[in-house]
Design a protein around this motif. Structure first.
Motif, PDB file in Angstrom:
ATOM      1  N   ASN A   1     -63.363 -37.076 -71.534  1.00 32.41           N
ATOM      2  CA  ASN A   1     -64.423 -36.662 -70.621  1.00 32.41           C
ATOM      3  C   ASN A   1     -63.984 -36.746 -69.156  1.00 32.41           C
TER       4      ASN A   1
ATOM      5  N   GLY B   1     -68.426 -34.457 -64.241  1.00 29.58           N
ATOM      6  CA  GLY B   1     -68.800 -35.830 -64.504  1.00 29.58           C
ATOM      7  C   GLY B   1     -70.215 -36.017 -64.993  1.00 29.58           C
ATOM      8  N   GLU B   2     -70.457 -35.822 -66.270  1.00 34.88           N
ATOM      9  CA  GLU B   2     -71.791 -36.009 -66.847  1.00 34.88           C
ATOM     10  C   GLU B   2     -72.192 -37.480 -66.785  1.00 34.88           C
ATOM     11  N   THR B   3     -73.385 -37.754 -66.295  1.00 38.82           N
ATOM     12  CA  THR B   3     -73.851 -39.126 -66.141  1.00 38.82           C
ATOM     13  C   THR B   3     -73.975 -39.806 -67.505  1.00 38.82           C
ATOM     14  N   GLY B   4     -73.404 -40.997 -67.601  1.00 32.81           N
ATOM     15  CA  GLY B   4     -73.544 -41.796 -68.810  1.00 32.81           C
ATOM     16  C   GLY B   4     -72.585 -41.435 -69.924  1.00 32.81           C
TER      17      GLY B   4
ATOM     18  N   SER C   1     -66.000 -42.148 -70.782  1.00 32.93           N
ATOM     19  CA  SER C   1     -64.839 -41.584 -70.089  1.00 32.93           C
ATOM     20  C   SER C   1     -63.809 -42.675 -69.857  1.00 32.93           C
TER      21      SER C   1
ATOM     22  N   ALA D   1     -63.445 -41.237 -65.096  1.00 31.07           N
ATOM     23  CA  ALA D   1     -64.489 -40.357 -64.588  1.00 31.07           C
ATOM     24  C   ALA D   1     -63.979 -39.601 -63.367  1.00 31.07           C
TER      25      ALA D   1
ATOM     26  N   SER E   1     -67.039 -34.606 -57.751  1.00 31.64           N
ATOM     27  CA  SER E   1     -68.281 -34.468 -58.501  1.00 31.64           C
ATOM     28  C   SER E   1     -68.860 -33.059 -58.510  1.00 31.64           C
TER      29      SER E   1
ATOM     30  N   ARG F   1     -67.428 -38.388 -54.852  1.00 32.97           N
ATOM     31  CA  ARG F   1     -68.132 -39.666 -54.863  1.00 32.97           C
ATOM     32  C   ARG F   1     -67.226 -40.794 -54.389  1.00 32.97           C
TER      33      ARG F   1
END
Length: 213
Positions: free
Chosen positions: A90, A121-124, A127, A130, A134, A152
């Motif tokens: 990821n 970068g999908e939250t949660g 990975s 990461a 973003s 970020r």
């Protein structure tokens, strides 16, 4: 030596940055910095700062192919992903493999009224690295390309020059003249073990920075 805009960011971190401790070590950092670059600024950076252009071009190509096998990166001389293990989980390839379709769409439509966006970068999501980058946004203004990115977290010594060059390579795939590339840096920092070397770089010395993982 005369400072390009990238070196100005480094100098600002050294002069005004605060200290912070994280799991990778101590950093000197600034929050919410903005780096806006014209083609002339990019040329100035690329001519005055050593950037592994061939490796970064190969890396972006592998990202866009969705290549997650670390061995494939090592095959083209890229070893900075070795610490992730054998597979990038990821990470950048998961998102950059969408980029060729987005670029094809931009080149086909070229709509001034539309914001073309690549989210990373999908939250949660699980990975092992990461993405620090973003969001990348492509906009067309008076038949010129305006590229904006949000980062970020940015390692000013190693990550930031690489990201600038990657964004430049993305812009080159759009069939429009480039007007500007702007990076919005949520947290831009220098690791403590690279602070002295950063000053040496600004003094005109050749240095090699340590990778912090």
């Amino acid at each position: 030596m005369a400072q390009n805009k990238y070196y100005q960011i480094l100098a600002d971190i050294l002069a005004k940055g605060k200290m912070q401790h994280n799991k990778k070590g101590n950093i000197k950092y600034l929050l919410n910095e903005r780096l806006s670059l014209t083609p002339a600024d990019l040329l100035d950076i690329f001519e005055s700062h050593g950037i592994a252009r061939k490796k970064l071009k190969s890396e972006l190509q592998l990202f866009m192919q969705g290549e997650r096998n670390v061995e494939r990166y090592r095959d083209v001389g890229i070893n900075w992903w070795d610490y992730c293990g054998s597979i990038l989980v990821n990470s950048y390839p998961t998102y950059f493999e969408r980029l060729p379709r987005l670029i094809e769409k931009i080149n086909r439509e070229k709509r001034n009224s539309k914001n073309y966006v690549l989210f990373l970068g999908e939250t949660g999501a699980e990975s092992n690295q990461a993405p620090c980058l973003s969001l990348v946004q492509f906009q067309i203004d008076d038949d010129e390309l305006v590229l904006s990115a949000y980062q970020r977290s940015s390692d000013a010594n190693l990550g930031l020059p690489a990201d600038i060059y990657h964004l430049y390579l993305m812009a080159r795939q759009i069939d429009l003249p480039l007007k500007s590339i702007t990076l919005n840096l949520g947290n831009v920092h220098i690791y403590e073990n690279n602070i002295e070397r950063t000053q040496q770089l600004l003094n005109g010395d050749d240095v090699k920075f340590e990778l912090n993982v």
